[in-house]
Design a protein around this motif. Structure first.
Motif, PDB file in Angstrom:
ATOM      1  N   SER A  65     -23.125  13.385   5.609  1.00  0.00           N
ATOM      2  CA  SER A  65     -23.222  14.359   6.696  1.00  0.00           C
ATOM      3  C   SER A  65     -23.660  13.687   7.984  1.00  0.00           C
ATOM      4  O   SER A  65     -23.281  14.121   9.085  1.00  0.00           O
ATOM      5  CB  SER A  65     -24.210  15.477   6.324  1.00  0.00           C
ATOM      6  OG  SER A  65     -25.513  14.961   6.109  1.00  0.00           O
ATOM      7  N   SER A  66     -24.438  12.614   7.892  1.00  0.00           N
ATOM      8  CA  SER A  66     -24.880  11.903   9.095  1.00  0.00           C
ATOM      9  C   SER A  66     -23.697  11.296   9.833  1.00  0.00           C
ATOM     10  O   SER A  66     -23.598  11.390  11.067  1.00  0.00           O
ATOM     11  CB  SER A  66     -25.885  10.801   8.726  1.00  0.00           C
ATOM     12  OG  SER A  66     -27.081  11.348   8.217  1.00  0.00           O
ATOM     13  N   ILE A  67     -22.791  10.647   9.085  1.00  0.00           N
ATOM     14  CA  ILE A  67     -21.619  10.054   9.727  1.00  0.00           C
ATOM     15  C   ILE A  67     -20.738  11.149  10.313  1.00  0.00           C
ATOM     16  O   ILE A  67     -20.204  11.002  11.420  1.00  0.00           O
ATOM     17  CB  ILE A  67     -20.836   9.178   8.739  1.00  0.00           C
ATOM     18  CG1 ILE A  67     -21.700   7.998   8.260  1.00  0.00           C
ATOM     19  CG2 ILE A  67     -19.555   8.652   9.380  1.00  0.00           C
ATOM     20  CD1 ILE A  67     -21.031   7.111   7.231  1.00  0.00           C
ATOM     21  N   MET A  68     -20.578  12.260   9.593  1.00  0.00           N
ATOM     22  CA  MET A  68     -19.778  13.366  10.112  1.00  0.00           C
ATOM     23  C   MET A  68     -20.369  13.901  11.412  1.00  0.00           C
ATOM     24  O   MET A  68     -19.653  14.142  12.390  1.00  0.00           O
ATOM     25  CB  MET A  68     -19.683  14.489   9.078  1.00  0.00           C
ATOM     26  CG  MET A  68     -18.977  15.748   9.600  1.00  0.00           C
ATOM     27  SD  MET A  68     -17.247  15.478  10.081  1.00  0.00           S
ATOM     28  CE  MET A  68     -16.464  15.610   8.468  1.00  0.00           C
ATOM     29  N   ASP A  69     -21.688  14.073  11.463  1.00  0.00           N
ATOM     30  CA  ASP A  69     -22.323  14.577  12.677  1.00  0.00           C
ATOM     31  C   ASP A  69     -22.145  13.599  13.840  1.00  0.00           C
ATOM     32  O   ASP A  69     -21.943  14.006  14.994  1.00  0.00           O
ATOM     33  CB  ASP A  69     -23.813  14.818  12.435  1.00  0.00           C
ATOM     34  CG  ASP A  69     -24.065  16.049  11.585  1.00  0.00           C
ATOM     35  OD1 ASP A  69     -23.164  16.896  11.477  1.00  0.00           O
ATOM     36  OD2 ASP A  69     -25.163  16.167  11.013  1.00  0.00           O
ATOM     37  N   ARG A  70     -22.245  12.305  13.545  1.00  0.00           N
ATOM     38  CA  ARG A  70     -22.059  11.304  14.603  1.00  0.00           C
ATOM     39  C   ARG A  70     -20.619  11.311  15.109  1.00  0.00           C
ATOM     40  O   ARG A  70     -20.377  11.186  16.309  1.00  0.00           O
ATOM     41  CB  ARG A  70     -22.468   9.924  14.077  1.00  0.00           C
ATOM     42  CG  ARG A  70     -23.959   9.844  13.782  1.00  0.00           C
ATOM     43  CD  ARG A  70     -24.391   8.567  13.063  1.00  0.00           C
ATOM     44  NE  ARG A  70     -25.786   8.698  12.640  1.00  0.00           N
ATOM     45  CZ  ARG A  70     -26.484   7.745  12.031  1.00  0.00           C
ATOM     46  NH1 ARG A  70     -25.917   6.573  11.763  1.00  0.00           N
ATOM     47  NH2 ARG A  70     -27.745   7.965  11.690  1.00  0.00           N
ATOM     48  N   TYR A  71     -19.698  11.468  14.195  1.00  0.00           N
ATOM     49  CA  TYR A  71     -18.288  11.583  14.588  1.00  0.00           C
ATOM     50  C   TYR A  71     -18.075  12.826  15.451  1.00  0.00           C
ATOM     51  O   TYR A  71     -17.342  12.775  16.458  1.00  0.00           O
ATOM     52  CB  TYR A  71     -17.407  11.645  13.342  1.00  0.00           C
ATOM     53  CG  TYR A  71     -15.982  12.047  13.625  1.00  0.00           C
ATOM     54  CD1 TYR A  71     -15.090  11.151  14.209  1.00  0.00           C
ATOM     55  CD2 TYR A  71     -15.540  13.339  13.334  1.00  0.00           C
ATOM     56  CE1 TYR A  71     -13.783  11.532  14.489  1.00  0.00           C
ATOM     57  CE2 TYR A  71     -14.238  13.726  13.606  1.00  0.00           C
ATOM     58  CZ  TYR A  71     -13.367  12.813  14.182  1.00  0.00           C
ATOM     59  OH  TYR A  71     -12.080  13.197  14.466  1.00  0.00           O
ATOM     60  N   CYS A  72     -18.712  13.927  15.081  1.00  0.00           N
ATOM     61  CA  CYS A  72     -18.555  15.160  15.858  1.00  0.00           C
ATOM     62  C   CYS A  72     -19.133  15.010  17.258  1.00  0.00           C
ATOM     63  O   CYS A  72     -18.581  15.532  18.231  1.00  0.00           O
ATOM     64  CB  CYS A  72     -19.217  16.326  15.133  1.00  0.00           C
ATOM     65  SG  CYS A  72     -18.341  16.865  13.647  1.00  0.00           S
ATOM     66  N   GLY A  73     -20.263  14.304  17.389  1.00  0.00           N
ATOM     67  CA  GLY A  73     -20.813  14.035  18.709  1.00  0.00           C
ATOM     68  C   GLY A  73     -19.871  13.179  19.537  1.00  0.00           C
ATOM     69  O   GLY A  73     -19.679  13.403  20.744  1.00  0.00           O
ATOM     70  N   PHE A  74     -19.270  12.182  18.889  1.00  0.00           N
ATOM     71  CA  PHE A  74     -18.266  11.331  19.539  1.00  0.00           C
ATOM     72  C   PHE A  74     -17.082  12.168  20.026  1.00  0.00           C
ATOM     73  O   PHE A  74     -16.627  12.037  21.161  1.00  0.00           O
ATOM     74  CB  PHE A  74     -17.808  10.265  18.535  1.00  0.00           C
ATOM     75  CG  PHE A  74     -16.556   9.527  18.915  1.00  0.00           C
ATOM     76  CD1 PHE A  74     -16.592   8.485  19.839  1.00  0.00           C
ATOM     77  CD2 PHE A  74     -15.339   9.859  18.334  1.00  0.00           C
ATOM     78  CE1 PHE A  74     -15.430   7.793  20.174  1.00  0.00           C
ATOM     79  CE2 PHE A  74     -14.176   9.179  18.659  1.00  0.00           C
ATOM     80  CZ  PHE A  74     -14.221   8.136  19.592  1.00  0.00           C
TER      81      PHE A  74
END
Length: 374
Positions: A224-233
């Motif tokens: 979920s951390s990588i997904m959230d970072r991708y969403c911020g990107f």
């Protein structure tokens, strides 16, 4: 893998409200257990055991610790008379999945060390267990500390399989707190880094330098951390009316967390990496292919955590406030132990951008929002 429209939809669905976590300061602090430990070259747990008269410390070492505590002016925190369990020494079990302890993947081990130090300051014990892949995915074997009823609460560091979490929540008779992971259905008592806005700020930093052709390095379905970072990107990309070619969304790891990937055939102006470990490997690949960082291509990371022995280009990154995260998780666990049935909550801890050497300067060089760390 999602198409572009699907990925943007997921980002909107996972958009969540940021919560502030304030850390006090600005005054002279008392001598802490860790201060005594650092002076004598021992662990904070050893200092705690010596000062509380517990076993496991030699008479000679206990004498040295007591003398150092006296000379440094250490004052034990008085036990509060308010609330259930006040003044009690709590035992906290910690679980880390084995894939987070692979070669060079020591980020979560450092997080556990920070948690153990914070726990010692509050006169709590911690005991850590490694969750094997077999137990996580197949046998569903609960942590030994839970099966032996030897802890008052559990802290799970990092994301684990949802099926295992459901079994853990169902059979655990003690509070469970999740550190660096959240799930709205299963893991509700959580502490996470500000992954969404942190990566949004990192991406905006690149746009501010006139760097617009961006790739994202990270397996977005892994955590979920990588997904959230991708969403911020992607929020930054969409706000600048930019599209992400499929070739520039680069999977970076296998199911065991081993980082491995290849460079795209068409190169972007910058790679936005989901973590510093991926950024390190990427910079190595770029240099092997004859590219200069940041002269030819810029690279950003996330976490501000260099792997042991890394001596390459210093990576511009978003620093996760690990101390604040572990303190928040510990405070949450203690509150739940003292007040069973208290409301569940998600705590989001903000960090800061560390501008180092992996991003070229462009039209905007205003460093007011960043920490310069060359």
């Amino acid at each position: 893998m999602f198409g572009t429209a699907g990925r943007i939809k997921v980002c909107h669905q996972k958009y969540f409200q940021n919560q502030a976590f304030q850390k006090g300061g600005g005054y002279l602090q008392k001598v802490r257990l860790v201060d005594i430990a650092q002076k004598l070259g021992v662990s904070a747990v050893t200092v705690h055991n010596a000062l509380s008269g517990r076993k496991g410390v030699s008479d000679q070492m206990r004498s040295r610790i007591l003398q150092a505590a006296k000379e440094m002016g250490y004052e034990a925190a008085p036990a509060s008379k308010k609330g259930k369990g006040a003044g009690k020494t709590w035992k906290i079990g910690v679980v880390i999945a084995e894939n987070y302890l692979a070669k060079n993947a020591t980020y979560y081990w450092k997080m556990y060390q920070e948690l153990a130090l914070a726990a010692a300051e509050k006169h709590c014990y911690t005991m850590v267990e490694t969750l094997s892949k077999d137990a996580e995915l197949h046998t569903r074997k609960l942590p030994e500390a839970l099966r032996q009823n030897s802890v008052d609460s559990m802290v799970v560091i990092g994301e684990v399989d949802p099926g295992y979490l459901r079994g853990l929540q169902e059979h655990a008779r003690v509070p469970v707190v999740f550190l660096d992971f959240y799930d709205g259905q299963i893991a509700k008592d959580c502490v996470v880094a500000d992954n969404f806005y942190g990566m949004y700020q990192m991406t905006e930093l690149l746009f501010a330098q006139g760097i617009e052709k961006l790739a994202f390095v990270g397996s977005i379905d892994a955590t979920s951390s990588i997904m959230d970072r991708y969403c911020g990107f992607m929020r930054a990309m969409v706000s600048h009316h930019k599209k992400l070619p499929d070739e520039w969304l680069i999977e970076d790891r296998d199911e065991l967390g081993h980082i491995a990937f290849e460079l795209p055939h068409v190169m972007p102006e910058a790679f936005v990496c989901n973590c510093d470990l991926a950024a390190e490997k990427l910079i190595g690949k770029l240099e092997e292919a004859g590219y200069r960082v940041p002269g030819d291509i810029s690279v950003t990371g996330f976490d501000n955590f260099a792997s042991p022995g890394y001596t390459g280009t210093k990576i511009t990154t978003y620093e996760v406030n690990m101390k604040a995260m572990t303190k928040a998780a510990l405070d949450k666990a203690i509150r739940m132990m003292r007040t069973p049935g208290c409301s569940r909550s998600l705590t989001v801890v903000s960090g800061q951008i560390r501008w180092k050497n992996s991003v070229r300067y462009g039209p905007s060089t205003d460093s007011g929002s960043y920490v310069l760390d060359h």
